[in-house]
Design a protein around this motif. Structure first.
Motif, PDB file in Angstrom:
ATOM      1  N   GLU A   1     -10.132  11.536 -39.289  1.00  7.72           N
ATOM      2  CA  GLU A   1      -9.433  10.451 -39.063  1.00  7.72           C
ATOM      3  C   GLU A   1      -8.122  10.597 -39.009  1.00  7.72           C
ATOM      4  O   GLU A   1      -7.173  10.274 -38.156  1.00  7.72           O
TER       5      GLU A   1
ATOM      6  N   MET B   1      -6.721  10.318 -46.978  1.00  7.91           N
ATOM      7  CA  MET B   1      -7.195  10.047 -45.274  1.00  7.91           C
ATOM      8  C   MET B   1      -8.713  11.506 -45.045  1.00  7.91           C
ATOM      9  O   MET B   1      -8.278  12.094 -45.713  1.00  7.91           O
TER      10      MET B   1
ATOM     11  N   ARG C   1      -5.530  10.837 -35.167  1.00  8.09           N
ATOM     12  CA  ARG C   1      -4.265  10.156 -34.623  1.00  8.09           C
ATOM     13  C   ARG C   1      -2.794  11.031 -34.362  1.00  8.09           C
ATOM     14  O   ARG C   1      -2.603  10.580 -34.143  1.00  8.09           O
TER      15      ARG C   1
ATOM     16  N   ASP D   1      -0.379   4.844 -43.156  1.00 10.62           N
ATOM     17  CA  ASP D   1      -2.614   5.079 -43.244  1.00 10.62           C
ATOM     18  C   ASP D   1      -2.692   4.824 -41.575  1.00 10.62           C
ATOM     19  O   ASP D   1      -3.577   3.861 -41.391  1.00 10.62           O
ATOM     20  N   ALA D   2      -1.958   4.591 -40.706  1.00 16.15           N
ATOM     21  CA  ALA D   2      -2.364   4.379 -39.218  1.00 16.15           C
ATOM     22  C   ALA D   2      -2.255   2.684 -39.336  1.00 16.15           C
ATOM     23  O   ALA D   2      -3.099   2.542 -38.631  1.00 16.15           O
ATOM     24  N   THR D   3      -2.231   2.366 -40.420  1.00 12.95           N
ATOM     25  CA  THR D   3      -2.689   0.347 -39.605  1.00 12.95           C
ATOM     26  C   THR D   3      -1.443   0.086 -39.273  1.00 12.95           C
ATOM     27  O   THR D   3       0.045   0.573 -39.050  1.00 12.95           O
ATOM     28  N   ASP D   4      -1.547  -1.368 -38.492  1.00 16.19           N
ATOM     29  CA  ASP D   4      -0.805  -1.977 -37.197  1.00 16.19           C
ATOM     30  C   ASP D   4       0.865  -2.189 -38.175  1.00 16.19           C
ATOM     31  O   ASP D   4       1.815  -2.312 -37.322  1.00 16.19           O
ATOM     32  N   LYS D   5       0.848  -2.523 -39.315  1.00 19.55           N
ATOM     33  CA  LYS D   5       2.156  -2.825 -39.986  1.00 19.55           C
ATOM     34  C   LYS D   5       3.399  -1.652 -39.602  1.00 19.55           C
ATOM     35  O   LYS D   5       4.624  -2.189 -39.645  1.00 19.55           O
ATOM     36  N   TRP D   6       2.867  -0.123 -39.235  1.00 17.89           N
ATOM     37  CA  TRP D   6       3.798   0.276 -38.963  1.00 17.89           C
ATOM     38  C   TRP D   6       4.006   0.706 -37.194  1.00 17.89           C
ATOM     39  O   TRP D   6       5.320   1.109 -37.060  1.00 17.89           O
ATOM     40  N   LYS D   7       3.299   0.308 -36.789  1.00 12.81           N
ATOM     41  CA  LYS D   7       3.964   0.020 -35.282  1.00 12.81           C
ATOM     42  C   LYS D   7       5.315  -0.301 -34.481  1.00 12.81           C
ATOM     43  O   LYS D   7       5.364   0.356 -33.867  1.00 12.81           O
TER      44      LYS D   7
ATOM     45  N   GLU E   1       5.411   3.776 -48.355  1.00 15.67           N
ATOM     46  CA  GLU E   1       4.508   3.464 -48.138  1.00 15.67           C
ATOM     47  C   GLU E   1       3.771   2.006 -48.531  1.00 15.67           C
ATOM     48  O   GLU E   1       3.092   0.552 -47.975  1.00 15.67           O
TER      49      GLU E   1
END
Length: 406
Positions: free
Chosen positions: A145, A141, A149, A119-125, A91
């Protein structure tokens, strides 16, 4: 480089081992170290960095390995077997198009990719279309949450791992939530059933443990116990004839074993026999953990010149998960087995030398390098020696477990 390895099991919904995450001694990062790219050859990885081959560490299971950004960019995993290895993307890595392309290339070569501490942030999309596994640290988390997901990741056919599972209630909760795999030491903590009596067969096995833990062994009594169940005699002889211990002489009876091996070794194998049968119906990893702990505690106690009959270091490690195997409180179990006070104290959490031996192997299981360093200094043992003991214990534990499961 990393010659020192710890491993942590990853379980499926049936509480059987799906894979092991390998944790290397590399400072505080516990991941594949930054080394010059021209060193990343198969030979170097096989002979210099991995002090044991992957197959000796994980057997036929997958190996999850954390990689730095640079090691991914230089395609270091290509020196490993794609069918054995899952690449964990940390991460903390800096995500850009170059890293995404490198990971996509590795996926194309057959490696499975896992996103660590998702962490489900956009960087992992950008990674999700070619990611096989996502790991959630349940301590960072909220349950709400994480649950939110799960459906979207499942829709993309991504498998889910819940990390830091330390209780059976957590295991059941995240299993119900739809998780596929679970990482943590919940198996090592018993589901205590305080008012359930032990089955008659298990009482017999505790009698065997008592025999192996006595100062002077009553072989007539042991023979009488074994004669009640022919399969126990068969298993004992199979243990004793395991090539990891006995490579030359075929042993055909308990009396022959005593003559050839001596009382201490026979006691160890009787204890193994009892524990193997007590573990029936339990996740097999509990047995392997017990075996590894037994060998490690034995090696450390011998290095510290603890030479006793019965083999107290071995018994301490072997019996350290007895509460989880029998679902009985350790304090109550210790009342049923008249073993030495030092072993009882160590197993019940009271401070002594054997407890330190047990603490060392537990720190290896969790890759707590700082605590291992403290204990090695306390007892004036070289850390390299302790790592060698742990590696030897993994090999021995796997060999003995395969003997149990044959």
């Amino acid at each position: 480089m990393f010659a020192y390895i710890a491993r942590q099991p990853i379980f499926d919904v049936n509480r059987e081992v799906y894979a092991y995450e390998l944790l290397f001694r590399d400072g505080e990062k516990n991941c594949f170290p930054d080394i010059p790219p021209d060193e990343a050859t198969s030979k170097l990885l096989a002979t210099s960095h991995l002090s044991l081959g992957l197959e000796e560490i994980v057997g036929d299971k997958l190996a999850f390995i954390n990689f730095h950004r640079d090691t991914l960019m230089y395609r270091f995993p290509t020196s490993l077997d794609a069918s054995q290895v899952v690449i964990e993307v940390l991460e903390t890595v800096k995500v850009d198009q170059q890293l995404v392309s490198a990971c996509k290339h590795l996926r194309g070569l057959g490696f499975k990719l896992a996103l660590d501490d998702f962490d489900a942030t956009d960087k992992w999309k950008p990674f999700l279309p070619f990611t096989s596994i996502v790991k959630f640290d349940i301590t960072t988390m909220s349950d709400e949450e994480i649950e939110k997901r799960v459906p979207e990741l499942k829709q993309q056919r991504i498998k889910l791992i819940a990390e830091k599972i330390e209780t059976y209630s957590d295991f059941e909760k995240f299993k119900a939530m739809g998780f596929d795999y679970f990482q943590g030491y919940f198996l090592a903590y018993p589901q205590i059933v305080r008012h359930r009596a032990l089955e008659a067969s298990k009482v017999t096995l505790l009698e065997l443990l008592t025999a192996s833990a006595s100062i002077k062994m009553d072989f007539d009594k042991v023979n009488a116990i074994l004669e009640r169940d022919v399969s126990l005699t068969y298993l004992l002889l199979r243990f004793i004839n395991n090539p990891m211990f006995n490579k030359r002489n075929r042993i055909s009876s308990l009396k022959h074993a005593l003559t050839y091996m001596g009382e201490i070794e026979v006691k160890k194998f009787i204890a193994l026999l009892a524990l193997a049968n007590l573990s029936e119906g339990k996740p097999s990893e509990l047995m392997e953990m017990s075996l590894i702990r037994a060998k490690f505690c034995e090696l450390v106690s011998l290095a510290l010149d603890v030479k006793e009959n019965p083999p107290t270091g071995f018994l301490t490690g072997l019996l350290s998960l007895l509460d989880a195997l029998t679902e009985q409180p350790m304090e109550e179990l210790m009342k049923k087995i008249p073993i030495s006070e030092q072993v009882k104290d160590a197993l019940c959490g009271r401070q002594n030398l054997l407890k330190d031996c047990l603490l060392m192997v537990k720190h290896f299981e969790c890759a707590n390098w700082a605590e291992i360093k403290k204990l090695s200094a306390k007892h004036k043992l070289k850390q390299t020696l302790l790592h060698a003991f742990y590696n030897e214990s993994i090999k021995w534990g796997r060999s003995m477990r395969s003997c149990v499961n044959e």
